[in-house]
Design an enzyme around this catalytic site. Structure first.
Site, PDB file in Angstrom:
ATOM      1  N   CYS A   1       9.660 -16.014   6.822  1.00 55.45           N
ATOM      2  CA  CYS A   1      10.996 -16.527   5.936  1.00 55.45           C
ATOM      3  C   CYS A   1      10.456 -17.761   5.544  1.00 55.45           C
ATOM      4  O   CYS A   1       9.772 -18.768   6.265  1.00 55.45           O
ATOM      5  CB  CYS A   1      12.636 -16.110   6.007  1.00 55.45           C
TER       6      CYS A   1
ATOM      7  N   GLU B   1      -5.947  -3.477  -1.818  1.00 57.71           N
ATOM      8  CA  GLU B   1      -6.367  -4.778  -1.920  1.00 57.71           C
ATOM      9  C   GLU B   1      -6.904  -5.602  -3.395  1.00 57.71           C
ATOM     10  O   GLU B   1      -8.149  -6.265  -2.679  1.00 57.71           O
ATOM     11  CB  GLU B   1      -7.229  -4.752  -0.409  1.00 57.71           C
TER      12      GLU B   1
ATOM     13  N   THR C   1       0.748  -1.159   0.092  1.00 58.95           N
ATOM     14  CA  THR C   1      -0.359   0.457  -0.543  1.00 58.95           C
ATOM     15  C   THR C   1       1.222   1.134   0.128  1.00 58.95           C
ATOM     16  O   THR C   1       0.113   2.693  -0.030  1.00 58.95           O
ATOM     17  CB  THR C   1      -0.997  -0.048   0.961  1.00 58.95           C
TER      18      THR C   1
ATOM     19  N   GLN D   1      -6.680  -8.177  -4.346  1.00 59.25           N
ATOM     20  CA  GLN D   1      -7.006  -9.571  -4.208  1.00 59.25           C
ATOM     21  C   GLN D   1      -8.654 -10.133  -4.195  1.00 59.25           C
ATOM     22  O   GLN D   1      -9.133 -10.932  -4.172  1.00 59.25           O
ATOM     23  CB  GLN D   1      -6.247 -10.942  -3.530  1.00 59.25           C
TER      24      GLN D   1
END
Length: 319
Positions: free
Chosen positions: A292, A199, A129, A201
């Site tokens: 990770c 956003e 964002t 998605q």
């Protein structure tokens, strides 16, 4: 050419000597004003190569033409105009000429940006964002009109603004679909050069809207969204736009658990730490952690059997 008799006679020689002397005087007479006009010194290589052209001017003067006519003849006879042209300020500027256009200030008009699709994607807390708002500010600084849109499902910080995790805020349209955004924009929609979607998605019509806006409405579409859910599976339609995107940037965060070990390791995935198996679960640091690969594998295996998402691919993910 002079007749042979005139050349061999004394009168003819006297006439030639007088003409030569007159020509020499005219050279000297023309040299000073022409040098001043052209801004050249007597030692200039361009001036040294101008004797033939001065000869043409002298011949014109011998025919009792005025000095102005002689200078016009000199300009007409010049075979290398770039050598002896006056400075640009002394040239007449005709409408439509290069010098005329260069001398006049160009009006400040907003050019339409190149149509296309830009995508910022990555896991939670990767700064998607922030990257979107930075790009919006850059485009607005260039004079483009930008509409910012977010899904109405994202109500974490403010219903009517796009807000980053570190507090940056920008007013926006909040809509369940991009079609609904277009209807809400109404008559203002055609004036937007750029559509920025946060956003991404969450929008079920993302692919159709973006492809139409870029290909047929000549708009620039900038997207920020997740490329995968907390199961590392496809989330929404962001990945469907990769083949038609102009640029794709995958951002990374810092692994939360490596930081606790005083290490800076890129976080590629979003780990859900809340006991919820829904794919669309809006949340922040209390719900997700950037991790990770090593910590994703280790910590995903620690989930209780009743917390494991089902294998249908419709559960698990990040917002």
């Amino acid at each position: 050419m002079l007749p042979r008799a005139l050349c061999t006679s004394g009168a003819g020689c006297s006439s030639l000597r007088a003409a030569a002397a007159s020509r020499s005087r005219l050279h000297k007479t023309l040299a000073t004003p022409v040098r001043r006009l052209l801004g050249l010194g007597s030692g200039s290589s361009a001036w040294a190569g101008g004797s033939d052209r001065l000869g043409v001017a002298a011949a014109a003067a011998q025919q009792r033409r005025p000095i102005a006519s002689a200078l016009e003849a000199l300009a007409e006879a010049d075979s290398t105009p770039e050598a002896l042209q006056p400075p640009p300020s002394a040239q007449p500027q005709h409408p439509g000429s290069y010098l005329h256009l260069a001398a006049q200030p160009r009006p400040l008009t907003v050019e339409h940006p190149h149509p296309g699709i830009e995508i910022f994607m990555g896991p939670m807390f990767a700064g998607k964002t922030t990257a979107l708002l930075r790009r919006v500010a850059e485009l607005e600084a260039r004079g483009f009109s930008v509409a910012v849109v977010k899904s109405s499902k994202d109500d974490r910080y403010c219903n009517a603004s796009v807000v980053t995790h570190n507090g940056l805020k920008r007013p926006c349209f909040a809509a369940p679909t991009l079609r609904a955004f277009r209807e809400a924009a109404g008559a203002d929609y055609p004036s937007f050069h750029v559509i920025a979607v946060d956003e991404a998605q969450f929008f079920p019509d993302l692919h159709d809207f973006c492809s139409h806006a870029a290909d047929h409405e000549h708009k620039r579409v900038v997207l920020a969204g997740l490329d995968g859910d907390f199961q590392r599976k496809r989330f929404g339609q962001v990945l469907d736009l990769l083949p038609m995107a102009d640029s794709v940037v995958k951002l990374t965060a810092h692994c939360k658990f490596c930081k606790q070990e005083h290490k800076q390791v890129p976080a590629l995935f979003s780990l859900r730490i809340a006991a919820d198996s829904r794919q669309e679960l809006v949340g922040g640091a209390d719900t997700y952690a950037p991790v990770c690969r090593r910590h994703y594998v280790q910590l995903s295996q620690l989930r209780q059997p009743d917390e494991q998402p089902d294998s249908s691919g419709s559960s698990g993910g990040t917002a």
